[in-house]
Design a protein around this motif. Structure first.
Motif, PDB file in Angstrom:
ATOM      1  N   ASN A  51       0.965  -1.323   0.133  1.00 29.39           N
ATOM      2  CA  ASN A  51       0.209   0.034  -0.108  1.00 29.39           C
ATOM      3  C   ASN A  51       0.672   1.330  -0.389  1.00 29.39           C
ATOM      4  O   ASN A  51       0.639   2.487   0.715  1.00 29.39           O
ATOM      5  N   LYS A  52       1.978   1.262  -0.675  1.00 33.85           N
ATOM      6  CA  LYS A  52       2.980   2.602  -0.410  1.00 33.85           C
ATOM      7  C   LYS A  52       3.628   2.473  -1.883  1.00 33.85           C
ATOM      8  O   LYS A  52       3.095   1.658  -2.919  1.00 33.85           O
ATOM      9  N   LYS A  53       3.503   3.805  -2.824  1.00 26.79           N
ATOM     10  CA  LYS A  53       3.902   3.970  -3.803  1.00 26.79           C
ATOM     11  C   LYS A  53       5.134   3.967  -3.990  1.00 26.79           C
ATOM     12  O   LYS A  53       6.403   4.623  -3.086  1.00 26.79           O
ATOM     13  N   CYS A  54       6.236   3.273  -5.012  1.00 26.98           N
ATOM     14  CA  CYS A  54       7.488   3.021  -5.146  1.00 26.98           C
ATOM     15  C   CYS A  54       7.827   2.876  -6.015  1.00 26.98           C
ATOM     16  O   CYS A  54       7.164   3.376  -7.552  1.00 26.98           O
ATOM     17  N   LYS A  55       9.067   3.150  -6.528  1.00 32.99           N
ATOM     18  CA  LYS A  55       9.644   3.260  -7.183  1.00 32.99           C
ATOM     19  C   LYS A  55      10.471   2.541  -8.106  1.00 32.99           C
ATOM     20  O   LYS A  55      11.605   1.769  -6.574  1.00 32.99           O
ATOM     21  N   ILE A  56      10.796   1.077  -9.085  1.00 26.61           N
ATOM     22  CA  ILE A  56      11.044  -0.418  -8.509  1.00 26.61           C
ATOM     23  C   ILE A  56      12.340  -0.455  -9.958  1.00 26.61           C
ATOM     24  O   ILE A  56      11.203  -0.665 -10.841  1.00 26.61           O
ATOM     25  N   LYS A  57      13.433  -0.624  -9.415  1.00 22.29           N
ATOM     26  CA  LYS A  57      14.388  -0.767 -10.360  1.00 22.29           C
ATOM     27  C   LYS A  57      14.826  -2.133 -10.725  1.00 22.29           C
ATOM     28  O   LYS A  57      14.935  -3.165  -9.226  1.00 22.29           O
ATOM     29  N   THR A  64      15.249  -1.560 -16.173  1.00 25.21           N
ATOM     30  CA  THR A  64      13.390  -0.780 -16.098  1.00 25.21           C
ATOM     31  C   THR A  64      13.481  -0.688 -15.040  1.00 25.21           C
ATOM     32  O   THR A  64      13.917  -0.739 -13.419  1.00 25.21           O
ATOM     33  N   GLU A  65      12.518   1.009 -15.366  1.00 27.96           N
ATOM     34  CA  GLU A  65      12.111   1.744 -13.459  1.00 27.96           C
ATOM     35  C   GLU A  65      11.054   2.224 -13.619  1.00 27.96           C
ATOM     36  O   GLU A  65      10.060   2.701 -14.941  1.00 27.96           O
ATOM     37  N   ILE A  66       9.373   1.390 -12.794  1.00 27.02           N
ATOM     38  CA  ILE A  66       8.091   1.464 -12.837  1.00 27.02           C
ATOM     39  C   ILE A  66       7.913   2.411 -11.706  1.00 27.02           C
ATOM     40  O   ILE A  66       8.595   2.395 -10.754  1.00 27.02           O
ATOM     41  N   LYS A  67       7.158   3.101 -11.897  1.00 23.51           N
ATOM     42  CA  LYS A  67       6.646   3.477 -10.584  1.00 23.51           C
ATOM     43  C   LYS A  67       5.355   3.524 -10.580  1.00 23.51           C
ATOM     44  O   LYS A  67       4.324   2.463 -11.254  1.00 23.51           O
ATOM     45  N   CYS A  68       5.073   2.056  -9.010  1.00 22.61           N
ATOM     46  CA  CYS A  68       3.810   1.631  -8.494  1.00 22.61           C
ATOM     47  C   CYS A  68       3.077   2.051  -7.635  1.00 22.61           C
ATOM     48  O   CYS A  68       4.535   2.795  -7.120  1.00 22.61           O
ATOM     49  N   LEU A  69       2.562   1.086  -7.336  1.00 19.55           N
ATOM     50  CA  LEU A  69       1.416   1.001  -5.784  1.00 19.55           C
ATOM     51  C   LEU A  69       1.840   0.042  -5.728  1.00 19.55           C
ATOM     52  O   LEU A  69       1.466  -1.251  -6.151  1.00 19.55           O
ATOM     53  N   ASN A  98      14.252 -10.125  -9.527  1.00 18.23           N
ATOM     54  CA  ASN A  98      14.222  -9.021 -10.223  1.00 18.23           C
ATOM     55  C   ASN A  98      14.611  -8.189 -10.655  1.00 18.23           C
ATOM     56  O   ASN A  98      14.820  -7.407 -11.013  1.00 18.23           O
ATOM     57  N   ILE A  99      14.271  -7.716  -9.293  1.00 20.36           N
ATOM     58  CA  ILE A  99      14.171  -6.584  -8.325  1.00 20.36           C
ATOM     59  C   ILE A  99      15.260  -5.790  -7.856  1.00 20.36           C
ATOM     60  O   ILE A  99      16.144  -6.814  -6.991  1.00 20.36           O
ATOM     61  N   ASP A 100      15.529  -4.910  -8.342  1.00 22.02           N
ATOM     62  CA  ASP A 100      17.287  -4.455  -8.501  1.00 22.02           C
ATOM     63  C   ASP A 100      17.329  -3.648  -6.775  1.00 22.02           C
ATOM     64  O   ASP A 100      18.357  -3.147  -6.224  1.00 22.02           O
ATOM     65  N   GLU A 101      16.512  -2.328  -7.189  1.00 22.47           N
ATOM     66  CA  GLU A 101      16.627  -1.410  -6.240  1.00 22.47           C
ATOM     67  C   GLU A 101      14.618  -0.601  -5.934  1.00 22.47           C
ATOM     68  O   GLU A 101      13.810  -1.404  -7.117  1.00 22.47           O
ATOM     69  N   VAL A 102      14.838  -0.457  -4.926  1.00 21.44           N
ATOM     70  CA  VAL A 102      13.261  -0.413  -3.876  1.00 21.44           C
ATOM     71  C   VAL A 102      13.412   1.362  -3.741  1.00 21.44           C
ATOM     72  O   VAL A 102      14.422   1.801  -2.676  1.00 21.44           O
TER      73      VAL A 102
END
Length: 118
Positions: A51-57, A64-69, A98-102
């Protein structure tokens, strides 16, 4: 001669299920390694992102970097909600490995993103 054909067919059918078994064993080994390395600590941290908004690389080839909830998380997958260019809501599943950075987006980041969308 026909006997040889039946035996060959039986051997092929017996060994055809091995790739699936190998994948299952590899998945079990990964889970065991994760537990030994402290994967449970990482799961707790990822669980706090719900339930938090994040940028996931992600560490795929496109960087790829996405902005998501973040909607939900378990030991292997992260369920996120993203918006496309037409502002349609899309639900995606991302493998945690597969997630490198949050990066958690705070109020300032949200304000900057809203300004850039206009």
């Amino acid at each position: 001669m026909e006997w040889f054909g039946f035996v060959a067919l039986a051997i092929v059918l017996c060994y055809s299920s091995y790739p699936g078994k190998v994948k299952n064993i590899e998945a079990r080994m990964k889970r065991m390694e994760r537990k030994q390395r402290g994967g449970n600590d990482m799961l707790k941290l990822i669980g706090e992102l719900v339930n938090k908004k994040c940028k996931i690389k992600m560490d795929d080839t496109l960087e790829t970097e996405i902005k998501c909830l973040v909607m939900d998380a378990d030991d292997e997958w992260l369920k996120v909600c993203v918006r496309d260019k037409k502002n349609n809501q899309i639900t995606k599943l991302i493998r945690i490995e597969n997630i490198d950075e949050v990066k958690i987006m705070d109020d300032e980041d949200r304000a900057i993103d809203e300004d850039s969308d206009r």
